[in-house]
Design an enzyme around this catalytic site. Structure first.
Site, PDB file in Angstrom:
ATOM      1  N   ILE A 126       0.865  -1.194   0.000  1.00 26.96           N
ATOM      2  CA  ILE A 126       0.000   0.000   0.000  1.00 26.96           C
ATOM      3  C   ILE A 126       0.900   1.242   0.000  1.00 26.96           C
ATOM      4  O   ILE A 126       1.739   1.384   0.882  1.00 26.96           O
ATOM      5  CB  ILE A 126      -0.916   0.040   1.258  1.00 26.96           C
ATOM      6  CG1 ILE A 126      -1.672  -1.273   1.442  1.00 26.96           C
ATOM      7  CG2 ILE A 126      -1.860   1.220   1.198  1.00 26.96           C
ATOM      8  CD1 ILE A 126      -2.441  -1.371   2.758  1.00 26.96           C
ATOM      9  N   LYS A 195       5.575   0.738  12.599  1.00 23.52           N
ATOM     10  CA  LYS A 195       4.957   1.350  11.410  1.00 23.52           C
ATOM     11  C   LYS A 195       4.171   2.597  11.796  1.00 23.52           C
ATOM     12  O   LYS A 195       4.204   3.612  11.092  1.00 23.52           O
ATOM     13  CB  LYS A 195       4.059   0.322  10.721  1.00 23.52           C
ATOM     14  CG  LYS A 195       4.849  -0.875  10.194  1.00 23.52           C
ATOM     15  CD  LYS A 195       3.919  -2.001   9.802  1.00 23.52           C
ATOM     16  CE  LYS A 195       4.667  -3.230   9.347  1.00 23.52           C
ATOM     17  NZ  LYS A 195       3.808  -4.408   9.239  1.00 23.52           N
TER      18      LYS A 195
END
Ligand SMILES: NC(=O)c1ccc[n+]([C@@H]2O[C@H](COP(=O)([O-])OP(=O)(O)OC[C@H]3O[C@@H](n4cnc5c(N)ncnc54)[C@H](OP(=O)(O)O)[C@@H]3O)[C@@H](O)[C@H]2O)c1
Length: 415
Positions: A126, A195
């Site tokens: 993504i 992340k």
């Protein structure tokens, strides 16, 4: 453009394969060949598509390499190598979220105007770094909610849909290669936290490291929690949450009860998704494969294409002067909570619990008593209205000391 691949494992070998197989389309898109010339690994590789060396210096001292792609993993060693490369004014691409979670600002400083790509470090295929850094750059980012770890999402999906037990699904995930032999990094929330920190740097300029933020994993979730979630229209996801309020940002990773109606609640199996709410665009959702060789290579190569086009935007996190946000202390987090208590089944217990809740300014939103597990103990489920993290922690601390509590209280946050 000549590229060296530092690490010839799952992602490194997929990058090389894709650069060779998709050579024509890549050239058409950036106007030049992107050629993987050499790779680094610890062990000898038979049948590799390009020469693989075990001698790091052989690669790092080469003057003809335009971009070094770090795909080794770990923290200390890749950090030392990348520092060395940046000092030599070499362009770098990495997928290494663990290293970035700790050293991203040192690297940003060293990289200065050099291209430093890290698209593959968050949510695999993504292109979420580009979305935040470029596509949404006119917005104040109000919140980010991400399913950022496929292993945990696979486990929670199976517990919810098949009623399976946590340990049973974990074993299955390991057999299928979705979970590592030591799964703690994924299931205890650290991978998702790394992340989240990277995303929070772009959205808010937050300089926190993993130790500064709230991180809880999914290993404490039982079938009873899944039962409650289903009864009350929730689904359970391991969520990374970043929320801005005035100049403060809360960052947290934990299993979360989400309404089944939320779009992100419908993201199942190993897939990742990130929902971003901006003050101009409202909510947007990005969905795709969060891991896997080729999926991650897709993001790595997109950075290489941008470098070839001279378009990898600097500065690294997309802001040129300091942003005004600071981290909200964990105890000031203000949200709704779910509590599961295993208690002695006798008169007065419930009223003692509700009394303790009111002493901590906690107001009950819903309550359920599960049919008895055995003769003497009952399981009680509560959800609360909004309250502070410090209040719920105080309540749990007090509850733990009560004789009528059979096992340690279990708490989950609700979004
Ligand atoms: N796998 C994914 O789906 C995924 C997704 C997103 C991000 N990432 C990130 O991408 C990076 C690579 O992941 P991966 O799954 O490809 O790892 P991997 O399969 O374990 O591959 C690592 C490669 O690096 C080499 N290596 C490690 N330490 C080395 C050292 N000190 N000197 C020389 N070579 C060394 C290994 O050599 P040997 O082959 O000889 O062991 C191996 O070839 C990690 O930072 C990871 O977090 C991975």
């Amino acid at each position: 453009m000549k590229v060296a691949i530092l690490g010839y494992g799952t992602v490194g070998s997929a990058v090389v394969k894709a650069l060779i197989e998709n050579e024509k389309i890549i050239k058409a898109r950036c106007g030049q060949n992107i050629i993987p010339v050499i790779a680094l690994a610890r062990s000898v590789k038979k049948n590799s598509l390009i020469p693989v060396t075990q001698n790091a210096d052989e690669i790092l001292n080469r003057k003809d390499i335009d971009v070094f792609v770090e795909l080794m993993g770990g923290v200390k060693e890749p950090f030392a190598i990348i520092k060395q490369l940046l000092k030599k004014k070499k362009n770098v691409v990495t997928a290494n979220k663990a290293m970035l979670a700790y050293h991203r600002y040192e690297l940003e400083k060293l990289a200065s105007n050099l291209a430093f790509g890290y698209e593959a470090s968050v949510a695999g295929a993504i292109p979420i770094i580009k979305v935040l850094k470029e596509g949404l750059s006119a917005n104040h980012i109000l919140n980010i909610k991400g399913i950022l770890n496929g292993t945990s999402n696979y486990i929670l999906t199976h517990m919810s849909q098949k009623g399976s037990d946590f340990k049973e699904v974990l074993k299955r995930a390991q057999e299928l290669g979705y979970a590592e032999a030591d799964p703690s990094f994924d299931i205890e929330g650290f991978d998702a936290a790394h992340k989240l920190l990277i995303l929070a740097s772009i959205a808010y300029g937050i300089r926190a490291v993993p130790e500064d933020i709230l991180i809880e994993g999914i290993s404490g979730i039982s079938n009873e929690d899944v039962y409650f979630a289903n009864e009350f229209g929730f689904t359970i996801k391991l969520l990374g949450v970043a929320k801005a309020q005035d100049s403060k940002v809360e960052l947290r990773v934990h299993p979360t009860m989400l309404s089944k109606n939320e779009m992100i609640a419908k993201v199942d199996g190993v897939m990742n998704a990130v929902s971003i709410r901006g003050d101009m665009l409202g909510e947007s959702l990005y969905y795709g494969a969060g891991a896997g060789g080729l999926a991650t290579a897709s993001a790595v190569i997109s950075d290489l294409l941008d470098i070839a086009r001279g378009q990898l935007k600097t500065p690294m996190f997309g802001f040129k002067s300091d942003m005004k946000y600071s981290l909200l202390p964990i105890e000031d987090i203000y949200t709704k909570y779910y509590l599961r208590l295993k208690v002695e089944d006798k008169i007065g217990v419930l009223s003692k619990i509700t009394q303790m809740m009111s002493e901590n300014s906690i107001s009950i939103d819903s309550f359920l008593q599960k049919p008895k597990a055995d003769e003497t103990y009952s399981t009680l489920f509560f959800t609360t209205h909004h309250t502070f993290e410090k209040s719920i922690k105080n309540l749990i601390h007090t509850l733990k000391k009560q004789k009528f509590i059979k096992t340690s209280p279990f708490m989950m946050r609700i979004e």
